[in-house]
Design a protein around this motif. Structure first.
Motif, PDB file in Angstrom:
ATOM      1  N   ALA A 123      -6.626  -3.479  -8.529  1.00 13.82           N
ATOM      2  CA  ALA A 123      -6.369  -2.371  -7.608  1.00 13.82           C
ATOM      3  C   ALA A 123      -5.179  -1.534  -8.055  1.00 13.82           C
ATOM      4  CB  ALA A 123      -6.138  -2.907  -6.196  1.00 13.82           C
ATOM      5  N   GLU A 124      -4.264  -2.133  -8.817  1.00 13.91           N
ATOM      6  CA  GLU A 124      -3.108  -1.383  -9.305  1.00 13.91           C
ATOM      7  C   GLU A 124      -3.529  -0.288 -10.279  1.00 13.91           C
ATOM      8  OE1 GLU A 124       0.687  -4.268  -9.240  1.00 13.91           O
ATOM      9  OE2 GLU A 124      -0.791  -4.828 -10.765  1.00 13.91           O
TER      10      GLU A 124
ATOM     11  N   THR B 175       0.233   4.536  -0.980  1.00 19.18           N
ATOM     12  CA  THR B 175      -0.334   5.788  -0.487  1.00 19.18           C
ATOM     13  C   THR B 175      -1.345   5.469   0.602  1.00 19.18           C
ATOM     14  OG1 THR B 175      -2.078   5.800  -2.186  1.00 19.18           O
ATOM     15  CG2 THR B 175      -0.023   6.944  -2.711  1.00 19.18           C
TER      16      THR B 175
ATOM     17  N   PHE C 255       0.864  -1.179   0.000  1.00 21.99           N
ATOM     18  CA  PHE C 255       0.000   0.000   0.000  1.00 21.99           C
ATOM     19  C   PHE C 255       0.904   1.233   0.000  1.00 21.99           C
ATOM     20  CE2 PHE C 255      -2.265  -3.505   1.922  1.00 21.99           C
ATOM     21  CZ  PHE C 255      -3.505  -3.453   1.301  1.00 21.99           C
TER      22      PHE C 255
ATOM     23  N   ALA D 256     -10.074   7.672  -2.915  1.00 28.46           N
ATOM     24  CA  ALA D 256      -9.243   7.246  -4.047  1.00 28.46           C
ATOM     25  C   ALA D 256      -9.067   8.369  -5.054  1.00 28.46           C
ATOM     26  CB  ALA D 256      -9.855   6.018  -4.715  1.00 28.46           C
TER      27      ALA D 256
ATOM     28  N   THR E 295      -4.249   4.411   2.736  1.00 24.13           N
ATOM     29  CA  THR E 295      -5.409   3.630   2.324  1.00 24.13           C
ATOM     30  C   THR E 295      -6.395   3.562   3.474  1.00 24.13           C
ATOM     31  OG1 THR E 295      -4.004   2.291   0.886  1.00 24.13           O
ATOM     32  CG2 THR E 295      -6.173   1.412   1.410  1.00 24.13           C
TER      33      THR E 295
ATOM     34  N   HIS F 160      -7.039   1.885  -7.755  1.00 18.68           N
ATOM     35  CA  HIS F 160      -6.910   2.158  -6.323  1.00 18.68           C
ATOM     36  C   HIS F 160      -8.063   1.489  -5.561  1.00 18.68           C
ATOM     37  CE1 HIS F 160      -4.023   5.810  -6.794  1.00 18.68           C
ATOM     38  NE2 HIS F 160      -3.878   4.958  -7.785  1.00 18.68           N
TER      39      HIS F 160
ATOM     40  N   GLY G  18      -5.916  10.177  -4.630  1.00 19.83           N
ATOM     41  CA  GLY G  18      -4.695   9.394  -4.723  1.00 19.83           C
ATOM     42  C   GLY G  18      -4.529   8.380  -3.622  1.00 19.83           C
TER      43      GLY G  18
ATOM     44  N   GLY H 127      -5.080   4.863  -1.566  1.00 16.80           N
ATOM     45  CA  GLY H 127      -5.300   3.476  -1.934  1.00 16.80           C
ATOM     46  C   GLY H 127      -4.543   2.987  -3.151  1.00 16.80           C
ATOM     47  N   ARG H 128      -3.367   3.534  -3.397  1.00 14.75           N
ATOM     48  CA  ARG H 128      -2.543   3.021  -4.491  1.00 14.75           C
ATOM     49  C   ARG H 128      -1.861   1.737  -4.040  1.00 14.75           C
ATOM     50  NH1 ARG H 128       2.945   5.564  -7.147  1.00 14.75           N
ATOM     51  NH2 ARG H 128       3.180   4.030  -8.789  1.00 14.75           N
ATOM     52  N   VAL H 129      -2.026   0.675  -4.803  1.00 13.93           N
ATOM     53  CA  VAL H 129      -1.566  -0.649  -4.396  1.00 13.93           C
ATOM     54  C   VAL H 129      -0.703  -1.266  -5.487  1.00 13.93           C
ATOM     55  CG1 VAL H 129      -2.276  -2.942  -3.610  1.00 13.93           C
ATOM     56  CG2 VAL H 129      -3.712  -0.952  -3.097  1.00 13.93           C
TER      57      VAL H 129
END
Length: 204
Positions: free
Chosen positions: A184-185, A84, A82, A193, A86, A188, A196, A198-200
């Motif tokens: 999710a990539e 950013t 994770f 989201a 989340t 997010h 920005g 929830g960046r996974v």
């Protein structure tokens, strides 16, 4: 990233961005020159949409499918990073650490809503099966911490925000579940989201 019906409005966004640069941006009215815009799709390639010397090219942007073309035939180990902050909630409360079940349910719900509102498509998924697959996942380790900060809003002033960042390592992840997790990539996951969150990154 541009989804669904928004793709049809992409040329208007590009032209607006170009004009905004000439008129000035921000408090100081700083100007910029938009030299070019390219649309890129993983595994598909790129296409030029705009060039400063001739404007819109008329080339249709490439479209990609966020579902991976191939995945392991058997259950596998997965590392979720994770990157950013989340925010995942369960029964109305924000979680301090992620769980496979909550991560799966929030991601599936986000995809369902995006399919309906951006594409006008109602998905027909077996959500109970996805939940069972998530419950079968074993969490080997997780190393997460909570980040707190404030977002400045012209309307609301300073808005407190928080979310966890870090890594969760899982085992016995079913291939169908891995295919869902990989989306999710691109889109997010979790709340905020659009800012920005929830960046996974999904690693196997």
């Amino acid at each position: 990233k541009v989804f669904g019906r928004a793709r049809a409005h992409l040329p208007f966004f590009v032209l607006s961005l170009h004009d905004m640069g000439w008129r000035g941006v921000g408090r100081g009215g700083g100007r910029m020159l938009l030299l070019g815009v390219d649309a890129m799709a993983p595994g598909v390639g790129s296409a030029p949409l705009f060039r400063e010397d001739w404007g819109l090219t008329g080339v249709a942007p490439p479209v990609w499918d966020v579902t991976p073309a191939a995945h392991p035939a058997d259950s596998t180990s997965v590392r979720l990073a994770f990157l950013t902050p989340t925010t995942l909630t369960h029964k109305g409360k924000a979680l301090r650490t992620p769980t496979p079940q909550t991560f799966t349910s929030r991601l599936a719900a986000r995809l369902e809503l995006m399919s309906f509102f951006h594409e006008g498509i109602s998905v027909d998924w077996d959500f109970r099966r996805l939940d069972r697959l998530a419950r079968d996942v074993r969490v080997r380790s997780h190393h997460t911490e909570t980040e707190q900060f404030q977002r400045v809003s012209r309307r609301s002033g300073r808005v407190p925000m928080k979310g966890f960042v870090g890594v969760m390592e899982c085992e016995d992840v079913h291939p169908d579940l891995l295919a869902l997790w990989r989306t999710a990539e691109h889109i997010h996951v979790g709340k905020q989201a659009a800012f920005g969150f929830g960046r996974v990154v999904v690693e196997t």
